[in-house]
Design an enzyme around this catalytic site. Structure first.
Site, PDB file in Angstrom:
ATOM      1  N   ASP A  33      11.826 -43.209  35.588  1.00  0.00           N
ATOM      2  CA  ASP A  33      11.184 -42.998  36.513  1.00  0.00           C
ATOM      3  C   ASP A  33      12.289 -41.594  36.832  1.00  0.00           C
ATOM      4  O   ASP A  33      12.316 -40.957  36.273  1.00  0.00           O
ATOM      5  CB  ASP A  33      12.121 -44.192  37.020  1.00  0.00           C
ATOM      6  CG  ASP A  33      12.207 -44.726  38.312  1.00  0.00           C
ATOM      7  OD1 ASP A  33      11.597 -43.997  39.505  1.00  0.00           O
ATOM      8  OD2 ASP A  33      11.834 -46.063  39.054  1.00  0.00           O
ATOM      9  N   ASP A  62       6.390 -46.452  46.097  1.00  0.00           N
ATOM     10  CA  ASP A  62       6.440 -47.564  45.541  1.00  0.00           C
ATOM     11  C   ASP A  62       4.906 -48.574  46.415  1.00  0.00           C
ATOM     12  O   ASP A  62       4.637 -47.723  47.515  1.00  0.00           O
ATOM     13  CB  ASP A  62       7.700 -48.103  45.572  1.00  0.00           C
ATOM     14  CG  ASP A  62       8.550 -47.032  44.877  1.00  0.00           C
ATOM     15  OD1 ASP A  62       7.988 -46.773  43.882  1.00  0.00           O
ATOM     16  OD2 ASP A  62       9.844 -47.292  44.945  1.00  0.00           O
TER      17      ASP A  62
END
Length: 296
Positions: free
Chosen positions: A172, A227
């Site tokens: 990430d 997202d």
């Protein structure tokens, strides 16, 4: 005195040969050849010749994960026949580790939720014919801020993952130092390459700097969008955003428009079927990733 034709040809040949030698030995060309060889090695390790398919903990469980839940999910993937269809990866997302490293600077599994450790969990996953994925971050902390990031610890963490038997790393982009993602993701890419175990490298840069154009030099999949959430508006928006990157995908290098939301309750059955079908039609880590929640 005039020059003969054979002399001119010979002179031209020597000139061209000299230019070829200089170009071939130039640092720029050498770097290009080195990068090409490295990119080819990502395909040669065999971990992502087809889009990776499996399950990820985040969209349903978020931080509420433990080894019992993961093992139950492994059992369900096998018993339902999904494993035979190619769903091989069982991926831990954020919150699997303790909040701080140990005295030697190593990541460690959270004792209250993974008391047997990640190595034992990987052994269980492998015993069922599946592969274990894990989560880390190219910053000082992970996105939950509940465990350390891997920035500055790339080689140490890559070796740890390899020793545990990890097969997949989602990496990430939270709490980073402001440096270019190409620099931070390249560091982990080199570390994984030297870790002694083939590990699929999934870059989760959120599509901010068009990773489809460059991430294939460092890893096997890359997020092309922000997202996802469990709404039809999110599905259509992400599908439209991902669509322009299809030509960059292929064996060893896949787009990732984020994980499937199928079964999480926010949409109806027709919308979930459409969601699943759209992800399957795109060259993405869902046909790459078909990350579907299974009730253990």
């Amino acid at each position: 005195m005039g020059l003969t034709m054979p002399f001119l040809f010979a002179s031209l040949f020597h000139l061209l040969w000299h230019v070829h030698q200089v170009t071939a030995s130039s640092p720029v060309n050498s770097t290009h050849r080195s990068q090409q060889a490295y990119t080819h090695s990502l395909l040669a390790n065999g971990v992502a010749r087809n889009p990776p398919m499996g399950w990820n903990s985040w969209n349903h469980f978020h931080c509420d994960i433990d080894e019992k839940t993961i093992k139950s999910t492994v059992d369900a993937i096998v018993s339902t026949g999904l494993a035979r269809l190619g769903y091989k990866y069982v991926n831990l997302d954020d919150c699997w580790a303790e909040g701080e490293r140990d005295n030697a600077g190593n990541l460690r599994a959270k004792a209250s939720t993974f008391p047997s450790g990640i190595k034992a969990l990987a052994d269980y996953v492998h015993s069922k014919g599946l592969k274990l994925g894990i989560y880390a971050d190219a910053g000082k902390r992970t996105c939950s801020n509940k465990m350390p990031g891997s920035l500055g610890h790339e080689y140490q963490d890559a070796r740890t993952f390899a020793e545990w038997g990890v097969d997949y790393l989602k990496y990430d982009n939270c709490y980073n130092d402001g440096s270019k993602p190409q620099t931070r993701y390249a560091a982990m890419s080199r570390a994984l390459r030297n870790a002694g175990r083939p590990i699929l490298f999934s870059l989760c840069e959120w599509g901010q700097e068009d990773p489809a154009k460059w991430a294939g030099s460092y890893g096997h999949t890359w997020r092309t969008t922000g997202d996802i959430n469990d709404t039809w508006a999110s599905i259509t928006s992400i599908a439209d955003s991902n669509n322009i990157w299809g030509r960059y995908a292929g064996p060893g290098r896949w787009n990732d428009p984020d994980m499937l939301e199928v079964g999480n309750g926010g949409m109806n059955i027709e919308e979930y079927r459409s969601h699943f079908s759209i992800w399957a039609l795109m060259k993405v880590s869902v046909s790459q990733f078909h990350l579907v929640h299974i009730n253990p």
